[in-house]
Write a protein that holds these residues in place. Structure first.
Motif, mmCIF file in Angstrom:
data_model
loop_
_atom_site.group_PDB
_atom_site.id
_atom_site.type_symbol
_atom_site.label_atom_id
_atom_site.label_comp_id
_atom_site.label_asym_id
_atom_site.label_seq_id
_atom_site.Cartn_x
_atom_site.Cartn_y
_atom_site.Cartn_z
ATOM 1 N N TYR A 191 4.648 -9.574 -17.368
ATOM 2 C CA TYR A 191 4.378 -8.197 -17.004
ATOM 3 C C TYR A 191 4.617 -7.978 -15.509
ATOM 4 C CZ TYR A 191 1.906 -8.418 -21.501
ATOM 5 O OH TYR A 191 1.578 -8.614 -22.822
ATOM 6 N N VAL A 192 4.803 -6.728 -15.144
ATOM 7 C CA VAL A 192 5.043 -6.336 -13.756
ATOM 8 C C VAL A 192 3.761 -5.741 -13.183
ATOM 9 C CG1 VAL A 192 6.388 -4.805 -12.248
ATOM 10 C CG2 VAL A 192 7.482 -5.928 -14.204
ATOM 11 N N LEU A 193 3.418 -6.130 -11.971
ATOM 12 C CA LEU A 193 2.209 -5.640 -11.308
ATOM 13 C C LEU A 193 2.587 -4.661 -10.207
ATOM 14 C CD1 LEU A 193 1.264 -8.108 -12.890
ATOM 15 C CD2 LEU A 193 -0.214 -8.717 -10.968
ATOM 16 N N SER A 194 1.963 -3.492 -10.234
ATOM 17 C CA SER A 194 2.229 -2.457 -9.247
ATOM 18 C C SER A 194 1.028 -2.333 -8.323
ATOM 19 C CB SER A 194 2.492 -1.118 -9.953
ATOM 20 O OG SER A 194 2.819 -0.114 -9.024
ATOM 21 N N PHE A 195 1.274 -2.440 -7.013
ATOM 22 C CA PHE A 195 0.191 -2.423 -6.028
ATOM 23 C C PHE A 195 0.166 -1.093 -5.290
ATOM 24 C CE2 PHE A 195 0.859 -6.872 -6.854
ATOM 25 C CZ PHE A 195 -0.437 -7.375 -6.893
ATOM 26 N N SER A 196 -1.041 -0.590 -5.115
ATOM 27 C CA SER A 196 -1.266 0.688 -4.433
ATOM 28 C C SER A 196 -2.053 0.451 -3.151
ATOM 29 C CB SER A 196 -2.040 1.636 -5.351
ATOM 30 O OG SER A 196 -3.390 1.196 -5.460
ATOM 31 N N GLY A 197 -2.541 1.534 -2.559
ATOM 32 C CA GLY A 197 -3.311 1.444 -1.326
ATOM 33 C C GLY A 197 -4.581 0.630 -1.447
ATOM 34 N N THR A 198 -5.059 0.382 -2.670
ATOM 35 C CA THR A 198 -6.281 -0.410 -2.832
ATOM 36 C C THR A 198 -6.136 -1.808 -2.255
ATOM 37 O OG1 THR A 198 -5.564 -1.014 -5.070
ATOM 38 C CG2 THR A 198 -7.069 0.841 -4.873
ATOM 39 N N VAL A 199 -4.921 -2.340 -2.213
ATOM 40 C CA VAL A 199 -4.734 -3.696 -1.701
ATOM 41 C C VAL A 199 -5.060 -3.773 -0.209
ATOM 42 C CG1 VAL A 199 -2.290 -3.562 -1.021
ATOM 43 C CG2 VAL A 199 -3.199 -5.694 -1.970
ATOM 44 N N SER A 200 -5.061 -2.634 0.478
ATOM 45 C CA SER A 200 -5.354 -2.607 1.915
ATOM 46 C C SER A 200 -6.829 -2.403 2.211
ATOM 47 C CB SER A 200 -4.556 -1.480 2.587
ATOM 48 O OG SER A 200 -5.058 -0.205 2.218
ATOM 49 N N PHE A 201 -7.644 -2.134 1.178
ATOM 50 C CA PHE A 201 -9.062 -1.853 1.408
ATOM 51 C C PHE A 201 -9.790 -3.113 1.870
ATOM 52 C CE2 PHE A 201 -9.225 1.816 -1.946
ATOM 53 C CZ PHE A 201 -8.343 2.549 -1.162
ATOM 54 N N LYS A 202 -10.721 -2.939 2.771
ATOM 55 C CA LYS A 202 -11.429 -4.084 3.366
ATOM 56 C C LYS A 202 -12.246 -4.865 2.343
ATOM 57 C CE LYS A 202 -10.017 -3.467 7.597
ATOM 58 N NZ LYS A 202 -9.086 -4.446 8.191
ATOM 59 N N ASN A 203 -12.693 -4.197 1.267
ATOM 60 C CA ASN A 203 -13.539 -4.886 0.286
ATOM 61 C C ASN A 203 -12.732 -5.437 -0.895
ATOM 62 O OD1 ASN A 203 -12.842 -2.458 -0.850
ATOM 63 N ND2 ASN A 203 -14.892 -1.941 -1.604
ATOM 64 N N ALA A 204 -11.408 -5.513 -0.758
ATOM 65 C CA ALA A 204 -10.538 -5.897 -1.875
ATOM 66 C C ALA A 204 -10.117 -7.355 -1.791
ATOM 67 C CB ALA A 204 -9.316 -4.983 -1.915
#
Length: 275
Positions: A191-204
């Motif tokens: 499968y393909v994984l799509s990354f959004s702005g959540t990857v930049s969140f400090k608690n991620a």
């Protein structure tokens, strides 16, 4: 997203990029002119193409219109899992008609959302969501189109249904927000994984660890605009032009050159969506 926070300034351009998942209608687009305005802003910073995604029938009709108004726009259509209780015969027939349009590159967003049942009035039950998800999987396979998945607190259930039904040739986990264990399961399944702005969140922290596992041929990037604006603009309105912020954050996490990541994610998106 807060309307009180100003929209982020335009980032330094980063090209080429494809916003693999946005909602132009929720960003304020309502006709060909407003679609062009949003995509013009994106193109000015290197985001030359976008996939606008539907979550209900009206949004699906708009997405197909938008993709036919502007050659830089493509569409994905489906009924969101939380609304799967509207999937009667007429709605299914209309979604299938819309999904057959040549400008539609994916069936989505569909999947499972186990967070909202019991919390949101009128939300589809888990059983209705599973039934709707199975129907969308079959539709994607019959039309030969990519399946775009919404996943909220449903990791194992999603993998089970995909296994039972037999996944389409290409599956995208939109706004991947799970941990390394789920990332590995998706990677192993192709499968393909799509990354959004959540990857930049400090608690991620768990998400950032998962992002390290994904090879470039299984990785794409998205905004999910107008939601999930990347750090340090979290809570401000998001739009496709903000995608370079996310790509630079993801490149930093992965220890890669942002330009190289932009080019690789674009090549993967082109393959995934047959652009």
């Amino acid at each position: 997203m807060s309307k009180d926070r100003p929209a982020p300034d335009a980032p330094e351009p980063l090209s080429p990029l494809i916003d693999a998942h946005t909602h132009l209608d929720a960003c304020g687009a309502h006709d060909a002119a407003t679609v062009a305005e949003i995509v013009d802003r994106a193109e000015a910073v290197g985001v030359g193409r976008v996939v606008t995604v539907a979550d209900d029938l009206d949004a699906a009709r708009f997405a197909v219109d938008a993709a036919n108004w502007d050659s830089r726009v493509y569409a994905a259509v489906a009924i969101h899992p939380t609304r799967a209780n509207v999937l009667d015969a007429d709605t299914r027939a209309e979604i299938e008609r819309l999904a057959s349009n040549p400008r539609v590159v994916a069936v989505g967003e569909t999947g499972l959302d186990l967070y909202w049942p019991g919390k949101l009035e009128g939300c589809a039950t888990i059983e209705e969501q599973v039934d709707g998800f199975r129907w969308h999987i079959d539709l994607a396979k019959r039309l030969g189109k990519t399946l775009m998945i919404h996943n909220r607190e449903a990791d194992q259930d999603l993998l089970r249904v995909l296994h039972e039904e037999g996944a389409p040739e290409t599956v995208v986990f939109h706004c991947f927000s799970s941990d390394s264990e789920m990332a590995r399961a998706c990677i192993d399944a192709g499968y393909v994984l799509s990354f959004s702005g959540t990857v930049s969140f400090k608690n991620a922290k768990a998400l950032r660890e998962a992002a390290l596992l994904v090879q470039s041929d299984q990785l794409i990037v998205e905004t999910d605009a107008p939601f999930l604006t990347p750090h340090p603009f979290r809570g401000a309105p998001n739009e496709s032009y903000c995608l370079p912020y996310t790509v630079r954050a993801l490149a930093d996490i992965r220890g890669e050159d942002p330009q190289a990541l932009a080019a690789a994610s674009t090549a993967t998106a082109e393959r995934v969506y047959k652009l």
